[in-house]
Design a protein around this motif. Structure first.
Motif, PDB file in Angstrom:
ATOM      1  N   ALA A 174      -0.179  -2.709   7.138  1.00 61.00           N
ATOM      2  CA  ALA A 174       1.119  -3.344   6.896  1.00 61.00           C
ATOM      3  C   ALA A 174       1.979  -2.493   5.972  1.00 61.00           C
ATOM      4  O   ALA A 174       3.173  -2.281   6.228  1.00 61.00           O
ATOM      5  N   LEU A 175       1.389  -1.997   4.891  1.00 58.53           N
ATOM      6  CA  LEU A 175       2.156  -1.186   3.934  1.00 58.53           C
ATOM      7  C   LEU A 175       2.615   0.128   4.559  1.00 58.53           C
ATOM      8  O   LEU A 175       3.686   0.650   4.229  1.00 58.53           O
ATOM      9  N   ALA A 176       1.808   0.667   5.463  1.00 61.83           N
ATOM     10  CA  ALA A 176       2.159   1.941   6.099  1.00 61.83           C
ATOM     11  C   ALA A 176       3.412   1.816   6.966  1.00 61.83           C
ATOM     12  O   ALA A 176       4.048   2.831   7.286  1.00 61.83           O
ATOM     13  N   ARG A 177       3.797   0.581   7.321  1.00 57.66           N
ATOM     14  CA  ARG A 177       4.997   0.386   8.126  1.00 57.66           C
ATOM     15  C   ARG A 177       6.260   0.270   7.276  1.00 57.66           C
ATOM     16  O   ARG A 177       7.374   0.123   7.809  1.00 57.66           O
ATOM     17  N   THR A 178       6.103   0.324   5.944  1.00 56.52           N
ATOM     18  CA  THR A 178       7.257   0.223   5.059  1.00 56.52           C
ATOM     19  C   THR A 178       8.183   1.420   5.237  1.00 56.52           C
ATOM     20  O   THR A 178       7.727   2.570   5.286  1.00 56.52           O
ATOM     21  N   VAL A 179       9.474   1.151   5.307  1.00 54.39           N
ATOM     22  CA  VAL A 179      10.466   2.222   5.381  1.00 54.39           C
ATOM     23  C   VAL A 179      10.826   2.640   3.956  1.00 54.39           C
ATOM     24  O   VAL A 179      11.344   1.829   3.177  1.00 54.39           O
ATOM     25  N   ALA A 180      10.529   3.870   3.602  1.00 52.93           N
ATOM     26  CA  ALA A 180      10.766   4.349   2.239  1.00 52.93           C
ATOM     27  C   ALA A 180      12.223   4.746   2.060  1.00 52.93           C
ATOM     28  O   ALA A 180      12.794   5.431   2.908  1.00 52.93           O
ATOM     29  N   THR A 181      12.826   4.302   0.948  1.00 52.90           N
ATOM     30  CA  THR A 181      14.212   4.658   0.656  1.00 52.90           C
ATOM     31  C   THR A 181      14.311   5.578  -0.559  1.00 52.90           C
ATOM     32  O   THR A 181      15.400   5.856  -1.042  1.00 52.90           O
ATOM     33  N   LEU A 182      13.166   6.022  -1.060  1.00 50.90           N
ATOM     34  CA  LEU A 182      13.107   7.013  -2.129  1.00 50.90           C
ATOM     35  C   LEU A 182      11.797   7.771  -1.964  1.00 50.90           C
ATOM     36  O   LEU A 182      10.962   7.419  -1.139  1.00 50.90           O
ATOM     37  N   ASP A 183      11.582   8.792  -2.755  1.00 51.72           N
ATOM     38  CA  ASP A 183      10.357   9.585  -2.680  1.00 51.72           C
ATOM     39  C   ASP A 183       9.557   9.429  -3.962  1.00 51.72           C
ATOM     40  O   ASP A 183      10.117   9.405  -5.063  1.00 51.72           O
ATOM     41  N   GLY A 184       8.246   9.312  -3.824  1.00 55.30           N
ATOM     42  CA  GLY A 184       7.391   9.223  -4.999  1.00 55.30           C
ATOM     43  C   GLY A 184       6.035   8.628  -4.659  1.00 55.30           C
ATOM     44  O   GLY A 184       5.790   8.177  -3.534  1.00 55.30           O
ATOM     45  N   ARG A 185       5.155   8.636  -5.628  1.00 52.65           N
ATOM     46  CA  ARG A 185       3.803   8.078  -5.498  1.00 52.65           C
ATOM     47  C   ARG A 185       3.740   6.801  -6.324  1.00 52.65           C
ATOM     48  O   ARG A 185       4.154   6.787  -7.494  1.00 52.65           O
ATOM     49  N   CYS A 186       3.232   5.713  -5.717  1.00 52.15           N
ATOM     50  CA  CYS A 186       3.242   4.401  -6.377  1.00 52.15           C
ATOM     51  C   CYS A 186       1.895   3.697  -6.278  1.00 52.15           C
ATOM     52  O   CYS A 186       1.055   4.041  -5.443  1.00 52.15           O
ATOM     53  N   GLY A 187       1.738   2.705  -7.111  1.00 52.13           N
ATOM     54  CA  GLY A 187       0.577   1.833  -7.058  1.00 52.13           C
ATOM     55  C   GLY A 187       0.942   0.478  -7.626  1.00 52.13           C
ATOM     56  O   GLY A 187       1.850   0.369  -8.462  1.00 52.13           O
ATOM     57  N   ALA A 188       0.268  -0.557  -7.179  1.00 49.85           N
ATOM     58  CA  ALA A 188       0.544  -1.911  -7.666  1.00 49.85           C
ATOM     59  C   ALA A 188      -0.553  -2.849  -7.211  1.00 49.85           C
ATOM     60  O   ALA A 188      -1.334  -2.526  -6.310  1.00 49.85           O
ATOM     61  N   ILE A 189      -0.603  -4.000  -7.842  1.00 43.60           N
ATOM     62  CA  ILE A 189      -1.428  -5.092  -7.347  1.00 43.60           C
ATOM     63  C   ILE A 189      -0.508  -5.976  -6.513  1.00 43.60           C
ATOM     64  O   ILE A 189       0.505  -6.471  -7.014  1.00 43.60           O
ATOM     65  N   VAL A 190      -0.835  -6.109  -5.250  1.00 43.60           N
ATOM     66  CA  VAL A 190       0.004  -6.843  -4.301  1.00 43.60           C
ATOM     67  C   VAL A 190      -0.630  -8.204  -4.036  1.00 43.60           C
ATOM     68  O   VAL A 190      -1.802  -8.286  -3.660  1.00 43.60           O
ATOM     69  N   LEU A 191       0.147  -9.277  -4.247  1.00 47.63           N
ATOM     70  CA  LEU A 191      -0.351 -10.627  -4.024  1.00 47.63           C
ATOM     71  C   LEU A 191      -0.014 -11.060  -2.604  1.00 47.63           C
ATOM     72  O   LEU A 191       1.159 -11.092  -2.222  1.00 47.63           O
ATOM     73  N   VAL A 192      -1.052 -11.370  -1.846  1.00 48.77           N
ATOM     74  CA  VAL A 192      -0.912 -11.648  -0.426  1.00 48.77           C
ATOM     75  C   VAL A 192      -1.338 -13.086  -0.120  1.00 48.77           C
ATOM     76  O   VAL A 192      -2.271 -13.612  -0.735  1.00 48.77           O
ATOM     77  N   GLY A 193      -0.685 -13.721   0.837  1.00 48.72           N
ATOM     78  CA  GLY A 193      -1.048 -15.081   1.228  1.00 48.72           C
ATOM     79  C   GLY A 193      -0.581 -16.112   0.221  1.00 48.72           C
ATOM     80  O   GLY A 193       0.397 -15.903  -0.494  1.00 48.72           O
ATOM     81  N   LYS A 194      -1.291 -17.242   0.155  1.00 53.41           N
ATOM     82  CA  LYS A 194      -0.911 -18.314  -0.769  1.00 53.41           C
ATOM     83  C   LYS A 194      -0.947 -17.803  -2.205  1.00 53.41           C
ATOM     84  O   LYS A 194      -1.948 -17.231  -2.646  1.00 53.41           O
ATOM     85  N   LEU A 195       0.132 -18.039  -2.931  1.00 58.69           N
ATOM     86  CA  LEU A 195       0.288 -17.463  -4.263  1.00 58.69           C
ATOM     87  C   LEU A 195      -0.803 -17.917  -5.222  1.00 58.69           C
ATOM     88  O   LEU A 195      -1.345 -17.117  -5.991  1.00 58.69           O
ATOM     89  N   ALA A 196      -1.139 -19.217  -5.201  1.00 55.83           N
ATOM     90  CA  ALA A 196      -2.155 -19.732  -6.129  1.00 55.83           C
ATOM     91  C   ALA A 196      -3.498 -19.035  -5.904  1.00 55.83           C
ATOM     92  O   ALA A 196      -4.181 -18.651  -6.859  1.00 55.83           O
ATOM     93  N   GLY A 197      -3.879 -18.865  -4.641  1.00 52.02           N
ATOM     94  CA  GLY A 197      -5.135 -18.195  -4.339  1.00 52.02           C
ATOM     95  C   GLY A 197      -5.109 -16.742  -4.743  1.00 52.02           C
ATOM     96  O   GLY A 197      -6.095 -16.206  -5.271  1.00 52.02           O
TER      97      GLY A 197
END
Length: 211
Positions: A174-197
């Motif tokens: 899913a992330l690989a389909r993101t259209v990049a509008t800038l250049d750089g290397r990133c990282g994050a904790i991504v919350l997926v699905g129901k927010l509470a879970g």
């Protein structure tokens, strides 16, 4: 506190009695004795005469620190969850950001060009366009530690962890389909699905990524 220590260790010819030591230390802690708080924390942390109780351990350590005990504050700092260092030379760091229903934690990037803080909004907005695809990876809710590279309008070198192998692969796709509008290397904790879970798994994923 000397008596509590003797009871805890069974030293000086006295029988070991951690339950009584805990009662004495807890009473002292409630009356403002930071050493009593630390002894109570040790009892709960090691499960000496009681069940191991991380929440009680943390509470007693926090109180010792609040009472001005240097050792208690050191223990508190050591137990605090660490944020993962996704990017060695990041010029953009945001503790929490949301865009169009997608929540990110510990976002950090090494981005090219200026206005890195504006870049955080751009990045979150770009990833959010894949929110529906991401939510299908873990509908009940799961946090994922992810890294990726934006280059030439495309998203490359995506890696995700924190879920099952299948869920990790789904997030990467899913992330690989993101259209990049800038250049750089990133990282994050991504919350997926129901927010509470997803939120319920953040600390475990953060700890795993930090290690």
């Amino acid at each position: 506190m000397g008596a509590a220590t003797i009871m805890l260790n069974g030293s000086g010819g006295a029988a070991q009695d951690p339950t009584r030591a805990l009662a004495v230390a807890t009473g002292a802690c409630e009356r403002g004795n930071s050493v009593g708080c630390l002894i109570a924390a040790v009892v709960h942390d090691k499960g000496l005469g009681v069940a191991v109780d991380p929440a009680a351990t943390t509470a007693f350590i926090d109180k010792a620190c609040a009472l001005g005990d240097a050792q208690g504050c050191q223990a508190k700092a050591a137990r605090a969850p660490r944020s993962p260092a996704f990017i060695a030379k990041a010029n953009l760091t945001v503790g929490s950001i949301a865009a169009d229903g997608l929540e990110l934690r510990d976002l950090m990037c090494g981005v090219m060009g200026g206005m890195p803080m504006l870049g955080a909004l751009v990045i979150a907005g770009s990833l959010a366009k894949q929110r529906r695809a991401l939510d299908k990876c873990a509908p009940a809710g799961q946090a994922f530690a992810a890294t990726w590279t934006f280059a030439g309008g495309k998203t490359r070198d995506v890696a995700a962890s924190g879920g099952s192998p299948a869920a990790n692969a789904c997030v990467e796709k899913a992330l690989a389909r993101t259209v990049a509008t800038l250049d750089g290397r990133c990282g994050a904790i991504v919350l997926v699905g129901k927010l509470a879970g997803a939120e319920a798994t953040v600390e475990a994923v953060r700890s795993g990524a930090a290690n």
